[in-house]
Design an enzyme around this catalytic site. Structure first.
Site, PDB file in Angstrom:
ATOM      1  N   SER A  63       1.144  -1.233  -0.256  1.00 48.86           N
ATOM      2  CA  SER A  63       0.064   0.177  -0.379  1.00 48.86           C
ATOM      3  C   SER A  63       1.046   1.047   0.053  1.00 48.86           C
ATOM      4  CB  SER A  63      -1.138   0.163   1.091  1.00 48.86           C
ATOM      5  OG  SER A  63      -2.308   0.877   1.046  1.00 48.86           O
TER       6      SER A  63
ATOM      7  N   ASP B 230      -8.911  -4.906  -6.192  1.00 51.48           N
ATOM      8  CA  ASP B 230      -8.478  -4.553  -4.880  1.00 51.48           C
ATOM      9  C   ASP B 230      -9.296  -3.638  -5.273  1.00 51.48           C
ATOM     10  OD1 ASP B 230      -7.252  -2.258  -3.484  1.00 51.48           O
ATOM     11  OD2 ASP B 230      -5.259  -3.307  -3.693  1.00 51.48           O
TER      12      ASP B 230
ATOM     13  N   HIS C 109      -7.256  -6.060  -0.833  1.00 54.40           N
ATOM     14  CA  HIS C 109      -5.941  -4.676  -0.268  1.00 54.40           C
ATOM     15  C   HIS C 109      -5.383  -5.788   0.219  1.00 54.40           C
ATOM     16  CE1 HIS C 109      -3.793  -1.865  -0.778  1.00 54.40           C
ATOM     17  NE2 HIS C 109      -4.107  -1.411   0.488  1.00 54.40           N
TER      18      HIS C 109
END
Length: 666
Positions: free
Chosen positions: A207, A313, A344
């Site tokens: 991320s 995602d 994610h």
């Protein structure tokens, strides 16, 4: 077409790497070939021969050369380090695995939200994730960097901008002897890494952390040999907007407040105000977005790149990896990719054993110089069904060709066809934006005329059809109002069992059992909760998505009011995907307005009329036009089963509707 990758210069392992201290000989004996076996001429795998319990744990503050918080002093960022004691005692230098993050104190890392911990003297004790436990005994240092303005670092976080990137790059420079480090946050006693660091660094992270790895690589910094971005951003504009259309809460300033230390939150209000002022909700491109766009600097990337991303995602969406992959390919950067069915999620939590083994070999090759063959293996691993993977030597495959499909009117208004034949001039479909509906609602009603979408489907396929890469959908639409948003989605219509990416866990279920990956200390366990795939039976699967504000028809970087009754032509970019539509299923193109939970609605409720003769979809099909012709010829051997209802909340990301979501970018 894929191009031949640029080969990154490999470094032969030095004698220091090949030597094993006498004190460690007994420990390593069990890991070496048995008597009579032929030993390899060079090492192919690093072994856990160093003591993790006795490792050196220290903190260094590195000078960034910036004064983001305006206190008159150059900002220093904290780097917490754990490294094996034995190489240092023998005068040998080692490479570094590095994760630069804003989350080490506010929110934690990994599936168990682990944070850094310190003893009473402020020395590091616990490091999140398994990287330290696994790699330090194998002769690596692990460095966990607090981005500027977070945890124990000075300065202000600026959401992927200059401060974020410089704060991580400065540590790479320090590891190579090009920047100043200090033993305390405010003192003047110097700390140097040149005595123990080879200067060879591999950055990794999920991320925001992986995003920083992308940004640092795009500076071309010397010593950064490889990066492993997981679910990472390549352009921050595309995190908050899509071709002028606002996604979620399209204001980046709250993110810096979300991760900032208490000191930084007090000092950095002006920085947040500048970010907010430079990032208008309108979606117009500004200098703020140029500074946070790493794509133009892909030509500077010297590191190899191992991309990992979830195709479902809905936080850091799949367009982020697709455009980064294409930019790297254009400049011949050596690269590898894993694409999962998850949202994610870190690969440690959806393919743990294979991930640790692959990452180990990757770092051994690019940081230690071991010729273990990983650079000659298939480039792509793709999850086809929960826990079922396929590989490709090149991605997208060489046989992939762009095929233009045309929507046409059907026998029932609102239920059109999708094929190679253009619609007759004057053919139209219409829909009215309904912000209460989204892609899963549209797909569930694909065979029923509904006012909120225009749907177009192929006949049932006689052969499987594979899409591999990004798509584009060009629409010519006449709006009834001065503002209008558009969504285009590709859908596989047919029953399947997929990872439940819309549920909590985004495709995984966390179990109570634990598995251990490396060595332990009292304050830092190597054992983590196991997971399994969380699945759901569906009647359709969304393959790829794209959104746009119709007002950007003339310039994707600037929107303008529309003239009701005038036709506009705009091309939507759909995210890269790799998906096989099985025989018996149908492929659908759906065009709608607001995609509930993913796209903020416009200020009006427009009705749009699509000119089908001037609307098309350009899809990356493996086998090209011939594959499509074969797949749509005749009658399918398997008829599609009745559509199942979508899972509760399907298509709505966990963060939708929350101005400051608990998951954020993590």
């Amino acid at each position: 077409m894929p191009i031949r990758v640029r080969r990154i210069r490999r470094v032969r392992p030095s004698r220091a790497f090949l030597a094993v201290p006498a004190a460690m000989a007994a420990l390593s004996t069990a890991l070496l070939p048995s008597a009579g076996a032929r030993a390899d001429p060079a090492p192919r795998e690093s072994r856990p021969v160093h003591s993790y319990a006795d490792a050196i744990r220290e903190s260094v503050w590195v000078d960034t050369g910036l004064d983001g918080d305006g206190d008159g002093r150059s900002d220093r960022v904290a780097a917490d380090i754990v490294r094996p004691r034995e190489p240092a005692a023998a005068g040998r230098r080692i490479p570094v695995v590095m994760d630069a993050s804003p989350y080490y104190s506010c929110c934690g890392r990994g599936n168990e939200s682990q944070k850094k911990t310190y003893d009473a003297d402020g020395d590091p004790v616990g490091f999140p994730l398994f990287y330290d436990n696994y790699f330090v005994p194998r002769g690596y240092a692990f460095v966990a960097v607090d981005l500027a303005g977070t945890n124990r670092s000075d300065g202000c976080d600026d959401v992927g901008g200059r401060s974020d990137i410089r704060s991580a790059k400065a540590v790479v420079d320090w590891l190579n002897g090009r920047a100043r480090g200090y033993t305390t946050r405010t003192g003047e006693q110097r700390a140097r890494a040149t005595g123990w660091s080879t200067g060879r660094v591999g950055m990794i992270g999920k991320s925001w952390d992986g995003t920083i790895a992308n940004g640092v690589a795009a500076t071309g910094v010397e010593g950064l040999e490889t990066i492993v971005p997981i679910g990472a951003i390549s352009s921050w504009y595309d995190y908050f907007h899509s071709q002028g259309a606002p996604l979620y809460d399209a204001d980046p300033s709250w993110l810096s407040d979300y991760v900032a230390s208490s000191d930084a939150r007090y000092r950095c209000g002006a920085v947040q105000d500048r970010i907010a002022a430079g990032a208008p909700y309108s979606g117009d491109w500004t200098r703020v977005w140029s500074e946070r766009n790493y794509l133009p600097d892909a030509s500077k990337v010297k590191a190899s790149v191992f991309v990992v991303h979830g195709q479902q995602d809905l936080n850091v969406r799949a367009d982020q990896f697709g455009q980064w992959w294409d930019a790297l390919a254009a400049h011949g950067v050596e690269r590898k990719i894993w694409l999962s069915q998850t949202g994610h999620v870190d690969p440690f939590d959806f393919r743990r054993g294979d991930w640790v083994r692959t990452l180990h070999r990757w770092f051994d090759h690019y940081l230690l110089g071991y010729d273990n063959g990983i650079d000659r293996e298939p480039v792509a691993d793709i999850e086809r069904a929960p826990d079922r993977w396929s590989t490709d030597r090149i991605w997208p495959p060489r046989a992939t060709g762009t095929v233009t499909l045309r929507p046409g009117p059907g026998a029932v208004p609102g239920v059109g066809t999708l094929g190679r034949t253009p619609a007759a001039p004057g053919s139209t479909e219409r829909f009215t934006d309904d912000p209460a509906l989204g892609e899963t609602d549209w797909a569930a009603s694909i065979d029923t005329p509904t006012p909120a979408k225009a749907g177009f489907v192929t006949r049932p396929l006689t052969r499987a059809l594979r899409l591999s890469g990004p798509s584009k959908v060009t629409v010519t639409a006449t709006p009834s109002t001065r503002t209008a948003h558009l969504t285009a989605v590709l859908v596989d219509l047919g029953p399947d069992t997929i990872r439940d990416y819309a549920a909590a866990g985004e495709g995984i279920t966390t179990l109570t059992e634990r598995s251990c990956w490396g060595a332990d200390t009292t304050g830092d366990s190597s054992c983590f909760r196991e997971t399994r795939a969380r699945t759901v039976d569906v009647g359709h699967t969304v393959v790829s998505r794209g959104w746009a504000d119709l007002g950007t028809w003339a310039d994707p970087r600037e929107g303008h009011p529309l003239t009701p009754g005038r036709a506009y032509t705009l091309t939507l970019r759909l995210a890269a995907a790799d998906h096989v539509v099985p025989a018996g299923h149908r492929l659908a193109l759906i065009v709608g307005g607001t995609d509930k939970g993913l796209l903020d609605p416009p200020s009006t409720t427009p009705t749009l009329i699509l000119d089908l003769a001037r609307t098309s979809a350009r899809l990356p099909l493996v086998g090209g036009a011939a594959a499509f012709a074969q797949a749509t010829r005749g009658i399918a051997a398997v008829r599609p089963a009745p559509a199942l209802p979508p899972p509760a909340g399907a298509g709505v990301p966990p963060r939708a509707g929350h101005p400051i979501p608990s998951g954020a970018l993590r």
